[in-house]
Design an enzyme around this catalytic site. Structure first.
Site, short mmCIF file in Angstrom:
data_model
loop_
_atom_site.label_atom_id
_atom_site.label_comp_id
_atom_site.label_asym_id
_atom_site.label_seq_id
_atom_site.Cartn_x
_atom_site.Cartn_y
_atom_site.Cartn_z
N HIS A 55 64.50 46.54 -12.96
CA HIS A 55 63.84 46.08 -14.18
C HIS A 55 64.75 45.26 -15.07
O HIS A 55 64.27 44.68 -16.06
CB HIS A 55 63.25 47.26 -14.95
CG HIS A 55 61.95 47.75 -14.39
ND1 HIS A 55 60.72 47.42 -14.92
CD2 HIS A 55 61.69 48.52 -13.30
CE1 HIS A 55 59.77 47.98 -14.20
NE2 HIS A 55 60.33 48.65 -13.21
N HIS B 255 71.14 51.51 -7.89
CA HIS B 255 69.82 51.84 -8.42
C HIS B 255 68.83 52.19 -7.32
O HIS B 255 68.15 53.22 -7.39
CB HIS B 255 69.27 50.69 -9.25
CG HIS B 255 67.90 50.99 -9.80
ND1 HIS B 255 67.70 51.89 -10.82
CD2 HIS B 255 66.67 50.57 -9.43
CE1 HIS B 255 66.41 51.99 -11.08
NE2 HIS B 255 65.76 51.20 -10.24
#
Length: 346
Positions: free
Chosen positions: A163, A211
């Site tokens: 993101h 991530h």
């Protein structure tokens, strides 16, 4: 401008203090989570640096306790970009350290996390990305994290999540929040900084952090170190996989197309072979909601950590973070889900 003032405003804003003196209540009405109060955050701030109590002005006469100006946020973003560029794409991290997963703009829960784990510099941290979008306080969240990064650059680390990419946060909330509260120009400057963030971390050479997950293209950790910045997140390849891939138990082969429509899923055997090849004890990643806030995979050779409880106000999941001590022993602290979700703004 300096980080002391920004941290002071984020932690000690009177609007925050009024809300934060309440105790979060669980479904049964009992207090099931430590109160996060003005006193705890005042003590945390004073332990990090000395700051006079008289509010300063920003040059226009407006007290800085009212909130961060766009100029202050822009300074924070640009200084962070320079710092990220000065550090490697694969950051080397010393234990002890707390490893935290997705936060997604849940600023109140980020403060709960620090209340449980210790405010910097009393504890060292690495966050695994996804600081913005979905939650309604992405700006508070990313600004506090960047301020801590600038204040403690060798003990506080921020990795990039999927993101932290303009094509994603343009859609899922961060763009709209920046435009509404500041400007599109500021969002573009955040994008420039996100494009310089590291994508992986290595704790004492034994715990690899990212991530998303592994990549079929990753055959040497130096491949990560050699990634050039600034860079967007491409639609495929090593960077994409590090930020997007997922482990899966429902595998007929070692690698399969991801149901997200981006990157891959990978099997237990991929994890075990990878850890053996690189002499790793554990892979620590985020990217997926898990009920307890953490979940093991591949005979405890990979763990997913997710730090946003009550994710999107739609899940009853706990959040969690992983504590790694000096001997690389790992334990977990949960951030319990609550029905009373406190929100406050700078």
């Amino acid at each position: 401008m300096n980080c002391r003032e920004i941290i002071r405003k984020l932690l000690l804003n009177p609007a925050h203090n009024n809300a934060a003196t309440r105790t979060a209540q669980g479904d049964n009405g009992d207090s099931n989570q430590r109160a996060y109060t003005r006193i705890s955050r005042l003590a945390a701030f004073q332990s990090a640096q000395t700051q006079e109590s008289t509010p300063k002005t920003n040059g226009t006469g407006r007290a800085t306790t009212e909130g961060l100006t766009e100029a202050e946020v822009r300074w924070l973003v640009m200084e962070s970009r320079a710092l990220f560029m000065s550090q490697p794409m694969l950051v080397e991290i010393a234990a002890p350290v707390r490893i935290c997963g997705d936060v997604h703009g849940q600023y109140t829960d980020l403060l709960r996390l620090f209340d449980l784990g210790g405010f910097p510099p009393d504890a060292n941290y690495i966050f695994l990305g996804d600081y913005v979008d979905r939650g309604d306080q992405s700006l508070e969240t990313i600004c506090l994290l960047l301020a801590y990064k600038l204040s403690f650059p060798e003990t506080f680390f921020l990795l990039r999540g999927n993101h932290e990419c303009s094509s994603i946060n343009r859609i899922y909330g961060f763009f709209d929040e920046c435009k509404r509260r500041y400007s599109v120009r500021l969002w573009k400057q955040f994008t420039d900084t996100f494009n310089c963030m590291p994508v992986a971390g290595l704790v004492e050479g034994r715990i690899l952090c990212m991530h998303g997950g592994l990549s079929p293209e990753l055959t040497d950790l130096d491949q990560i170190r050699r990634i050039l910045r600034p860079t967007d997140v491409p639609d495929s390849g090593l960077i994409c996989d590090l930020l997007w891939s997922d482990p899966s138990t429902n595998m007929e082969s070692n690698w399969s197309e991801n149901d997200r429509g981006v990157s891959w899923t990978f099997s237990e055997s991929v994890v075990k072979s990878f850890n053996k090849k690189f002499d790793l004890d554990l892979i620590c990643r985020a990217h997926q909601v898990v009920d307890a806030g953490y979940e093991f995979f591949a005979a405890r050779q990979l763990v997913t950590v997710f730090s946003a409880p009550n994710y999107c106000d739609e899940f009853d999941n706990a959040g969690a973070f992983m504590c790694v001590d000096e001997n690389l022993m790992c334990s977990f602290v949960q951030i319990e889900p609550t029905r009373t979700l406190l929100r406050y703004f700078f």
